[in-house]
Enzyme design. Structure first.
Site, PDB file in Angstrom:
ATOM      1  N   LYS A  12      40.844  40.773  35.899  1.00 58.07           N
ATOM      2  CA  LYS A  12      41.255  41.657  37.013  1.00 58.07           C
ATOM      3  C   LYS A  12      42.752  41.612  37.266  1.00 58.07           C
ATOM      4  O   LYS A  12      43.387  42.647  37.442  1.00 58.07           O
ATOM      5  CB  LYS A  12      40.605  41.212  38.332  1.00 58.07           C
ATOM      6  N   THR A  13      43.294  40.383  37.329  1.00 56.70           N
ATOM      7  CA  THR A  13      44.708  40.272  37.685  1.00 56.70           C
ATOM      8  C   THR A  13      45.570  40.957  36.641  1.00 56.70           C
ATOM      9  O   THR A  13      46.448  41.770  36.967  1.00 56.70           O
ATOM     10  CB  THR A  13      45.104  38.789  37.832  1.00 56.70           C
ATOM     11  N   GLU A  64      43.388  44.578  43.263  1.00 55.49           N
ATOM     12  CA  GLU A  64      42.403  43.745  42.579  1.00 55.49           C
ATOM     13  C   GLU A  64      41.338  43.409  43.613  1.00 55.49           C
ATOM     14  O   GLU A  64      41.643  42.885  44.682  1.00 55.49           O
ATOM     15  CB  GLU A  64      43.127  42.482  42.096  1.00 55.49           C
TER      16      GLU A  64
END
Ligand code: EPU
Length: 764
Positions: A127-128, A172
């Site tokens: 995600k990051t 995110e």
């Protein structure tokens, strides 16, 4: 969205208020604080830690309190709290009791996002990186996106940014506590869905439910990875879906993939249409998929492919995502945040593909609940690693679960059939375990979401010095990190040498001396370690072991024998016999080498080293060589002061021609004496110097201390001046036993025993 949600969105994005954040130092909370400051609010925050982030935010106007006191949030109209904050927190409690509005971090984020066209990046892994990549590509595409990502991203400047000029907000989403269901984004990018965070969710079905809710609340497009079975199954049924991936049926897909060391090149297609070539400077196949997700998103938002490709090439990793800490032709050190078996597997795959010889991994499990729930998966996640050292669990905010430890994962890996796993319960010793395994060509990977990366940083710092030492000793010589000195002492006791260095000649030793002087590194020389007791904490700095090459040479010239400091005394005794030279037979009985014998003026059979020395060659503390004749040297019983500050290179001994039978018989006599009066067990020879009044061995014997012991250290039954290691003794055991003997000799006989054995190093 409920009216309360709408109110909160207006409160946060269109008005100005006084807001307090509890737990403001956390990576997620600091991002919210940053956004609120940019939105013009009066922001205060509390945390038990101050960090670089809180320093930065204070410069932007945050009022920071390094404690949680209700009074500090008195003026706040809204309190935002992190999921790590307990119910009893004084600020939270007082706010709730006082009827103040309190919201969780994700609620605040969802509200801020709702003021823009939201793009939520969701999934268990990546995600990051992906949200940062998306924000970067949209920014380069001129869309002025605002963003919120879970870590510091160098290329984006900060973890969160509010850009009033743009329409989009990339964030995110955190699925770990179910809060992604709070978001109502325009678009969602779903990377993968699988069993994770089982401390919060009962099972995959529960996770699926939350994702389905998010998809139902997504008004625009749902982008998902076609290669991920769960993500594909769950997302496929939504309206307006776009899928990406490596599979042939993906709407956006990559072909002609070339994985390089730290980058990859691939061709991108939308259906049958070739969009062009992309170069990605973050490694691994999983990142190609992440990039395809971003390409799909940016293309659908109207960014031309050329711009997307150009900005992707510039994209750099987030910190702790395959972050290179050290890179040389011999070693590569990489840190990664991976802590779930799937991530570990993917990161190890990438590490393997880099093309170094071996991959050594240090892993710190994260959270007891995850370790327990996924133990089998962890057991299978390390197949690509050559060696794995695992430490104990980083609990985060969890309490330990009995029986759940790093050992549990080691057992699973071994049971799975991988023989290379070991357990190190002490985190602070991880760098030593892995460092001592290092061989040229190794890639070392630290994995985990806790603080394991600090161990890699220590290793990297020491490796810088080790590599310079290696340059000095060259191909012939050897340099090792954290070498256990128990391997290099006859007592088989002692902690590690920070840097173990084996030079093979005088010029190299001289250069080592100069280097250590310049770098202010302590330098200690060790020979055969036969008269040495190293403490359990080992020796800091450079431990030099002159051995092999010139140091082991023995040359005979008429009656003189010149030997390097690494030559064994026993070998000298035999070389003398071969040349029919007598007077050196006693050397047979001393287990050490020339260096130590000089340093200690060692003796046996009534003779002492310096009785036979003609000349000594040594290097001074600046590395310059000197030759000194015996009459220029000050020597005492078991002590040669010159070598306290200088470093012996070689010595010349004088023998006297003698009949071969006489030499043989003296050698035999020495052997017999040793055989009959001294133990064969592991020892450091005599522990004490002989006091004037009585030989130490006899004294210990008379005091009735033979066979007395501490741990695995025991006074030999054969000779009272020997302490033997019964297997696994520590220096602490040895020192305690020595102390006991000294005290008894003092109190019972008034004799002050002095150790002959050299005691060095640091306590543990
Ligand atoms: N003795 C006892 N009980 C014992 C040990 C010795 O009564 O448990 C008696 C012996 O019977 C002898 C006297 O003590 O009458 C001296 O003993 P030993 O002849 O074994 O000599 P040492 O002084 O204890 C020295 C060196 C040894 C060397 C031997 C043999 C010292 C401190 N030790 O031992 O060197 O091997 O002579 O020549 O000078 C060393 O320095 O590490 C070492 C082993």
């Amino acid at each position: 969205m409920t009216t309360a949600d709408v109110d909160l969105a207006k409160f946060l994005t269109q008005e100005r208020h006084n807001v307090h954040l509890i737990g403001v130092a956390g990576s997620g909370m600091s991002g919210i604080a940053g956004l609120l400051l940019q939105l013009g609010h009066d922001v205060s925050g509390s945390d038990k830690l101050d960090t670089l982030e809180t320093d930065r935010l204070q410069r932007l106007g945050l009022k920071f309190y390094q404690q949680h006191r209700a009074a500090d949030a008195h003026d706040a109209e809204l309190v935002i709290y992190s999921s790590a904050i307990k119910k009893e927190n004084p600020i939270l409690k007082s706010a709730q009791e006082g009827g103040k509005r309190t919201v969780r971090r994700a609620q605040a984020l969802a509200a801020i996002m709702s003021a823009k066209r939201g793009i939520l990046v969701a999934g268990m892994h990546g995600k990051t990186t992906t949200s940062a990549m998306a924000a970067h590509v949209l920014r380069e595409g001129g869309l002025h996106p605002s963003h919120y990502v879970g870590a510091e991203i160098p290329i984006l400047g900060t973890n969160a940014h509010w850009d009033a000029r743009g329409e989009f907000f990339v964030a995110e989403g955190d699925e770990s506590d179910g809060t992604i269901a709070l978001f109502h984004p325009e678009h969602a990018l779903v990377l993968n869905i699988e069993e994770e965070h089982l401390d919060f969710y009962a099972d995959l079905a529960a996770i699926e439910k939350v994702f389905r809710q998010l998809l139902a609340q997504t008004t625009g497009k749902v982008f998902y990875c076609a290669d991920e079975p769960n993500a594909a199954r769950i997302c496929r049924s939504s309206d307006r879906v776009i899928c990406y991936g490596l599979s042939a049926e993906a709407d956006y897909r990559a072909t002609k993939i070339e994985l390089r060391n730290f980058s990859s090149v691939f061709r991108v297609y939308r259906g049958q249409e070739k969009l062009g070539e992309a170069v990605l400077n973050v490694p691994g196949e999983h990142n190609i998929k992440n990039a395809l997700g971003v390409i799909a998103l940016a293309t659908e938002l109207g960014v031309p492919f050329e711009k997307i490709a150009k900005s992707l090439t510039k994209f750099q990793h987030a910190r702790r995502r395959f972050e290179i800490k050290y890179d040389s032709p011999r070693f590569l050190l990489v840190d990664d945040y991976g802590h779930h078996p799937t991530e570990i597997n993917a990161t190890l795959k990438t590490a393997k593909s880099v093309g170094r010889k071996r991959v050594l991994t240090m892993f710190q499990p994260h959270r007891y609940s995850r370790t327990k729930a996924l133990r089998k998966e962890f057991g299978r996640a390390f197949d690509q690693a050559d060696r794995i050292v695992i430490t104990d669990v980083y609990g985060s905010n969890e309490s330990p679960i009995p029986g759940v430890s790093g050992q549990m994962i080691v057992d699973e890996i071994l049971a799975h059939g991988h023989p290379g796993a070991s357990y190190q319960p002490k985190l602070e010793l991880m760098h030593r375990d892995v460092g001592n395994m290092l061989e040229s060509g190794d890639l070392v990977l630290s994995l985990g979401a806790g603080n394991i990366h600090e161990q890699l940083s220590i290793l990297a710092a020491d490796l810088v010095i080790a590599e310079r030492l290696k340059e000095i000793v060259g191909e012939d010589g050897d340099v090792r990190l954290y070498e256990p000195l128990s391997k290099h002492t006859t007592l088989r006791v002692g902690g590690p040498a920070q840097f173990w260095v084996e030079p093979r000649n005088e010029a190299t030793l001289s250069e080592l001396i100069r280097f250590c002087r310049r770098e202010i590194l302590p330098l200690f020389v060790i020979g055969r370690g036969s008269n040495l007791l190293v403490r359990d904490g080992g020796i800091r700095g450079v431990v030099v072991h002159p051995s092999g090459g010139d140091f082991d040479k023995i040359d005979i010239n008429k009656n003189e024998i010149t030997a390097g400091v690494g030559a064994k005394l026993k070998e000298i005794a035999y070389a003398a016999r071969a040349a029919d030279l007598g007077g050196l037979e006693w050397m047979e009985g001393i287990p050490g080498a020339v260096g130590g014998a000089l340093r200690m003026n060692a003796g046996a059979m009534g003779a002492q080293t310096f009785e036979k020395v003609v000349r000594v060659r040594y290097l001074d503390s600046e590395g310059n060589a000197h030759d000194k004749n015996r009459d220029e040297l000050e020597v005492h019983y078991r002590h040669f002061p010159l070598l306290e500050q200088n470093f012996a290179v070689s010595a010349t001994f004088r023998g006297a021609p003698a009949p071969r039978e006489q030499i043989e018989s003296r050698l035999h006599e020495s052997q017999e004496k040793r055989r009959t009066t001294q133990p064969i067990a592991k020892s450091a020879g005599c522990i004490f110097k002989n006091p004037d009044k009585c030989p130490a061995g006899k004294l210990v014997d008379e005091l009735g201390l033979k066979n007395s012991s501490v741990g695995k250290a025991r006074v030999s039954a054969v000779h009272g001046n020997f302490i033997v290691n019964d297997g696994g003794a520590t220096a602490t055991d040895m020192l305690e036993l020595i102390d006991r003997i000294k005290q008894t000799a003092r109190s019972k006989r008034g004799i002050e025993l002095e150790t002959e054995v050299q005691i060095v190093g640091e306590p543990i």
